[in-house]
Design a protein around this motif. Structure first.
Motif, PDB file in Angstrom:
ATOM      1  N   TRP A  86       0.868  -1.138   0.074  1.00  0.00           N
ATOM      2  CA  TRP A  86       0.020  -0.125  -0.076  1.00  0.00           C
ATOM      3  C   TRP A  86       0.800   1.069   0.115  1.00  0.00           C
ATOM      4  O   TRP A  86       1.920   1.355   0.763  1.00  0.00           O
ATOM      5  N   VAL A  87       0.459   2.222  -0.930  1.00  0.00           N
ATOM      6  CA  VAL A  87       1.085   3.485  -0.901  1.00  0.00           C
ATOM      7  C   VAL A  87      -0.312   4.406  -0.669  1.00  0.00           C
ATOM      8  O   VAL A  87      -1.201   4.511  -1.339  1.00  0.00           O
ATOM      9  N   ASP A  88       0.118   5.407   0.267  1.00  0.00           N
ATOM     10  CA  ASP A  88      -0.801   6.487   0.825  1.00  0.00           C
ATOM     11  C   ASP A  88      -0.472   7.727   0.251  1.00  0.00           C
ATOM     12  O   ASP A  88       0.519   8.428   0.986  1.00  0.00           O
ATOM     13  N   LEU A  89      -1.019   8.530  -1.043  1.00  0.00           N
ATOM     14  CA  LEU A  89      -0.205   9.600  -1.429  1.00  0.00           C
ATOM     15  C   LEU A  89      -1.194  10.816  -0.766  1.00  0.00           C
ATOM     16  O   LEU A  89      -2.431  10.864  -0.527  1.00  0.00           O
ATOM     17  N   HIS A  90      -0.506  11.624  -0.239  1.00  0.00           N
ATOM     18  CA  HIS A  90      -1.255  13.124   0.443  1.00  0.00           C
ATOM     19  C   HIS A  90      -0.644  14.266  -0.550  1.00  0.00           C
ATOM     20  O   HIS A  90       0.325  14.832  -0.442  1.00  0.00           O
ATOM     21  N   PRO A  91      -1.600  14.730  -1.466  1.00  0.00           N
ATOM     22  CA  PRO A  91      -1.191  15.702  -2.251  1.00  0.00           C
ATOM     23  C   PRO A  91      -1.134  17.117  -1.437  1.00  0.00           C
ATOM     24  O   PRO A  91      -1.746  17.413  -0.617  1.00  0.00           O
ATOM     25  N   VAL A  92      -0.083  17.860  -1.676  1.00  0.00           N
ATOM     26  CA  VAL A  92       0.447  18.913  -1.033  1.00  0.00           C
ATOM     27  C   VAL A  92       0.503  20.218  -2.048  1.00  0.00           C
ATOM     28  O   VAL A  92       1.339  19.867  -3.005  1.00  0.00           O
ATOM     29  N   VAL A  93      -0.092  21.102  -1.854  1.00  0.00           N
ATOM     30  CA  VAL A  93       0.114  22.434  -2.883  1.00  0.00           C
ATOM     31  C   VAL A  93       1.284  23.399  -2.314  1.00  0.00           C
ATOM     32  O   VAL A  93       1.101  23.768  -0.973  1.00  0.00           O
ATOM     33  N   PHE A  94       2.322  23.745  -2.975  1.00  0.00           N
ATOM     34  CA  PHE A  94       3.424  24.461  -2.491  1.00  0.00           C
ATOM     35  C   PHE A  94       3.207  25.897  -3.003  1.00  0.00           C
ATOM     36  O   PHE A  94       2.915  25.967  -4.162  1.00  0.00           O
ATOM     37  N   ASP A  95       3.575  26.839  -2.135  1.00  0.00           N
ATOM     38  CA  ASP A  95       3.766  28.162  -2.523  1.00  0.00           C
ATOM     39  C   ASP A  95       5.041  28.523  -3.096  1.00  0.00           C
ATOM     40  O   ASP A  95       6.030  27.687  -3.247  1.00  0.00           O
ATOM     41  N   ALA A  96       5.211  29.824  -3.503  1.00  0.00           N
ATOM     42  CA  ALA A  96       6.596  30.263  -4.146  1.00  0.00           C
ATOM     43  C   ALA A  96       7.804  30.069  -3.210  1.00  0.00           C
ATOM     44  O   ALA A  96       8.713  30.154  -3.512  1.00  0.00           O
ATOM     45  N   TRP A  97       7.397  30.099  -1.670  1.00  0.00           N
ATOM     46  CA  TRP A  97       8.636  30.148  -1.002  1.00  0.00           C
ATOM     47  C   TRP A  97       8.591  28.498  -0.552  1.00  0.00           C
ATOM     48  O   TRP A  97       9.779  28.178   0.616  1.00  0.00           O
ATOM     49  N   GLY A  98       8.150  27.414  -1.031  1.00  0.00           N
ATOM     50  CA  GLY A  98       8.370  26.071  -0.604  1.00  0.00           C
ATOM     51  C   GLY A  98       7.573  25.605   0.540  1.00  0.00           C
ATOM     52  O   GLY A  98       7.733  24.340   0.868  1.00  0.00           O
ATOM     53  N   ASP A  99       6.594  26.434   1.111  1.00  0.00           N
ATOM     54  CA  ASP A  99       5.980  26.068   2.086  1.00  0.00           C
ATOM     55  C   ASP A  99       4.403  25.124   1.431  1.00  0.00           C
ATOM     56  O   ASP A  99       4.058  25.853   0.466  1.00  0.00           O
ATOM     57  N   GLY A 100       4.098  24.277   2.028  1.00  0.00           N
ATOM     58  CA  GLY A 100       2.850  23.672   1.435  1.00  0.00           C
ATOM     59  C   GLY A 100       1.649  23.315   2.366  1.00  0.00           C
ATOM     60  O   GLY A 100       1.962  23.499   3.614  1.00  0.00           O
ATOM     61  N   VAL A 101       0.569  22.969   1.855  1.00  0.00           N
ATOM     62  CA  VAL A 101      -0.565  22.939   2.477  1.00  0.00           C
ATOM     63  C   VAL A 101      -1.366  21.631   2.159  1.00  0.00           C
ATOM     64  O   VAL A 101      -1.501  21.804   0.729  1.00  0.00           O
ATOM     65  N   GLN A 102      -1.806  20.882   2.797  1.00  0.00           N
ATOM     66  CA  GLN A 102      -2.629  19.678   2.437  1.00  0.00           C
ATOM     67  C   GLN A 102      -4.119  19.704   2.976  1.00  0.00           C
ATOM     68  O   GLN A 102      -4.027  20.094   4.025  1.00  0.00           O
ATOM     69  N   ALA A 103      -4.949  19.628   2.141  1.00  0.00           N
ATOM     70  CA  ALA A 103      -6.274  19.680   2.506  1.00  0.00           C
ATOM     71  C   ALA A 103      -6.773  18.355   3.613  1.00  0.00           C
ATOM     72  O   ALA A 103      -6.099  17.255   3.249  1.00  0.00           O
ATOM     73  N   GLY A 104      -7.481  18.606   4.466  1.00  0.00           N
ATOM     74  CA  GLY A 104      -7.673  17.571   5.404  1.00  0.00           C
ATOM     75  C   GLY A 104      -9.202  17.273   5.265  1.00  0.00           C
ATOM     76  O   GLY A 104     -10.058  18.137   4.504  1.00  0.00           O
TER      77      GLY A 104
END
Length: 163
Positions: A86-104
């Motif tokens: 099993w592989v559980d992929l968690h998509p993360v959206v990154f901004d121009a500074w390299g910080d990311g946010v994942q929806a929960g």
């Protein structure tokens, strides 16, 4: 319970590296990468993946026999392969500074500051992973299972100030 083996982790992360899919090992394998050794059996491999490359990640893993099993996008996409891999992929959206946010679920969000995207190692293979502090934060908000208590104990040792 069949578990994901180190050979599976190295095959998956190696294929994603080859396909230029940005990813970071999280969960129990991420803790093991920080410690530098396999510390327990793992049901799955959790990966934070740059959301812009999610389709490429799915295509890459399909070549290794993985197919979508549980689709809770944009929160997560769980892929399964023969032999209970099993592989559980968690998509993360990154901004121009390299910080990311994942929806929960239910509007929650999970933050991935660039400073918490670090490098671990397993079997002499460098693996991008989440920092011990970020892993600790992600282990809150739910009752810990035995494997969570195990991981948290290892993480505490990693972030404890040396004296």
């Amino acid at each position: 319970m069949t578990s994901v083996l180190l050979t599976d982790v190295l095959a998956v992360t190696g294929a994603l590296d080859e396909a230029a899919v940005p990813h970071w090992v999280a969960g129990g394998w991420g803790v093991d990468a920080l410690v530098g050794r396999v510390t327990r059996p793992h049901r799955d491999l959790d990966l934070a993946v740059d959301a812009e490359h999610l389709d490429a990640a799915v295509e890459t893993l399909a070549a290794l026999g993985y197919a979508p099993e549980t689709d809770w996008l944009p929160v997560r996409l769980e892929l399964a392969a023969p032999q209970d891999r099993w592989v559980d992929l968690h998509p993360v959206v990154f901004d121009a500074w390299g910080d990311g946010v994942q929806a929960g679920l239910d509007g929650a969000t999970f933050h991935y500051p660039a400073a918490d995207l670090v490098l671990g190692v397993l079997a002499d293979h460098p693996l991008p992973c989440l920092s011990a502090a970020r892993q600790q934060r992600f282990h809150t908000g739910y009752p810990p299972r035995p494997q969570d208590r195990h991981d948290l104990a290892l993480l505490r040792d990693l972030v404890a100030p040396s004296g």
